[in-house]
Enzyme design. Structure first.
Site, short mmCIF file in Angstrom:
data_model
loop_
_atom_site.label_atom_id
_atom_site.label_comp_id
_atom_site.label_asym_id
_atom_site.label_seq_id
_atom_site.Cartn_x
_atom_site.Cartn_y
_atom_site.Cartn_z
N THR A 71 30.11 -24.67 -33.93
CA THR A 71 29.70 -25.85 -32.41
C THR A 71 28.74 -26.34 -32.68
OG1 THR A 71 30.46 -24.00 -31.78
CG2 THR A 71 29.60 -25.23 -30.14
N ARG A 77 43.40 -19.81 -27.39
CA ARG A 77 42.50 -19.12 -27.15
C ARG A 77 41.42 -19.79 -26.67
NH1 ARG A 77 36.78 -19.60 -29.55
NH2 ARG A 77 35.84 -17.36 -30.09
N THR A 115 25.63 -20.46 -28.94
CA THR A 115 26.61 -20.81 -29.91
C THR A 115 26.24 -19.95 -30.98
OG1 THR A 115 26.92 -22.37 -32.37
CG2 THR A 115 24.82 -21.98 -31.44
N GLY A 116 27.64 -19.71 -31.25
CA GLY A 116 28.15 -17.84 -31.54
C GLY A 116 29.44 -17.95 -31.95
N LYS A 117 29.00 -16.14 -31.23
CA LYS A 117 30.36 -15.78 -31.64
C LYS A 117 30.90 -15.89 -29.53
CE LYS A 117 29.49 -12.69 -35.36
NZ LYS A 117 29.40 -11.03 -35.77
N GLY A 118 32.15 -16.53 -29.80
CA GLY A 118 32.35 -16.68 -28.58
C GLY A 118 32.54 -15.94 -27.22
#
EC number: 3.4.19.5
Length: 325
Positions: A193, A221, A243-246
């Protein structure tokens, strides 16, 4: 107020220290290029809102990041891009999701903010607005690259969704809870991202974030990136891009919590950002970039690494991936 400051990211995750140069250098060069564009725009006294849009547009045009042309594919082999942008001075914001024909989602998010009474438009309605406003569009096949087709194939075979900068096959099972410990493998997913935050010498702030989401995600999603307060936030105190795991970022309302800790507890930018990343979110899930109205910069992450860059008016600049201290 301090001078201007800018920070940008190209995704956080389990980035191996053994990342091959051919995978690392293009992203570093991309960050360097986009950072310079942002610096020049701030020196020219462009508003931070225009600066973050400009920088994220450039990041969307670099195939090595998971946004725009580099966007990863859904479980149906399609692209569904999303983005958001926010002006800290006015609290105006715009967000889009489910795009598959728009070249630069961040600019459509800006159109939602500037040209409609709404904040969030998705799928065909968002793309119809893009056509009305003259946003550049292409056929959806433009985004289907060989690399991302192969990445999707591997994820489908493993029945997993792949997250930003996880190692080659560092993925999470489709049906598992996102916060469970995930298996490790070797390599690099080559996705991330993108985001940018900026402040000018008058303390005006802005934030922008854009992504293609998760490899092998379900059609429809929606992640944290277009959600104001989760992936993107800006007010009179700070601007944040996560940013990372939504799903983890949404649960923790990461971006807004940084601002809230500054507003209600009187924490500094660094204290607030560190608290959210290291105390309020599961390890291995989150990174963020943030700037304050005074020009301070924070770029914490609880993952192995985060592609990031920053610069300040006094001449300081940095481009990094892994922890520097």
């Amino acid at each position: 107020m301090g001078g201007w400051s800018i920070a940008l990211h190209g995704g956080a995750g389990d980035i191996p220290f053994s990342l091959p140069p051919e995978r690392r250098k293009p992203r570093e060069e991309g960050l360097r290029h986009c950072l310079q564009i942002g610096i020049e725009a701030l020196k020219a006294q462009n508003p931070p809102l225009d600066v973050v849009e400009l920088v994220v547009r450039e990041l969307e045009n670099i195939q090595h990041f998971n946004a725009g042309i580099g966007s990863v594919l859904t479980n149906s082999g399609t692209v569904e891009m999303e983005a958001s942008i926010m002006d800290g001075n006015t609290m105006k914001c715009g967000a889009v999701s489910g795009l598959n024909t728009v070249m630069n989602p961040i600019s459509l998010a800006r159109q939602v903010m500037d040209k409609t009474p709404h904040i969030f438009l998705a799928f065909q309605g968002a793309q119809d607005l893009g056509k009305q406003q003259g946003v550049e569009t292409v056929d959806s096949s433009h985004f289907i690259t060989e690399e991302n087709v192969e990445r999707l194939k591997l994820a489908i075979e493993a029945n997993r969704v792949q997250v930003d900068y996880s190692q080659y096959n560092y993925t999470q099972p489709v049906q598992d809870d996102a916060e469970k410990e995930l298996p490790l493998a070797n390599g690099d997913s080559q996705i991330g991202t993108v985001g940018c935050v900026a402040v000018d010498s008058h303390g005006n702030l802005a934030s922008a974030t854009s992504t293609g989401g998760l490899v092998n995600k379900m059609v429809g999603r929606i992640g944290d990136t277009p959600l104001i307060g989760a992936g993107t936030y800006a007010n009179e105190l700070c601007a944040v891009s996560a940013t990372g795991k939504g799903e983890a970022i949404i649960r923790a309302t990461v971006a807004r919590d940084v601002a809230a800790l500054m507003e209600f507890k009187g924490l500094s930018l660094k204290e607030a950002a560190d608290c959210v990343v290291h105390e309020r979110t599961p390890k291995g899930t989150v990174g963020l970039i943030a700037v304050s109205a005074a020009g301070e910069i924070a770029m914490p992450f609880n993952t192995t690494g985060m592609f990031r860059a920053c610069a300040t008016e006094d001449g300081y600049s940095e481009i990094a991936i892994w922890p520097t201290a």
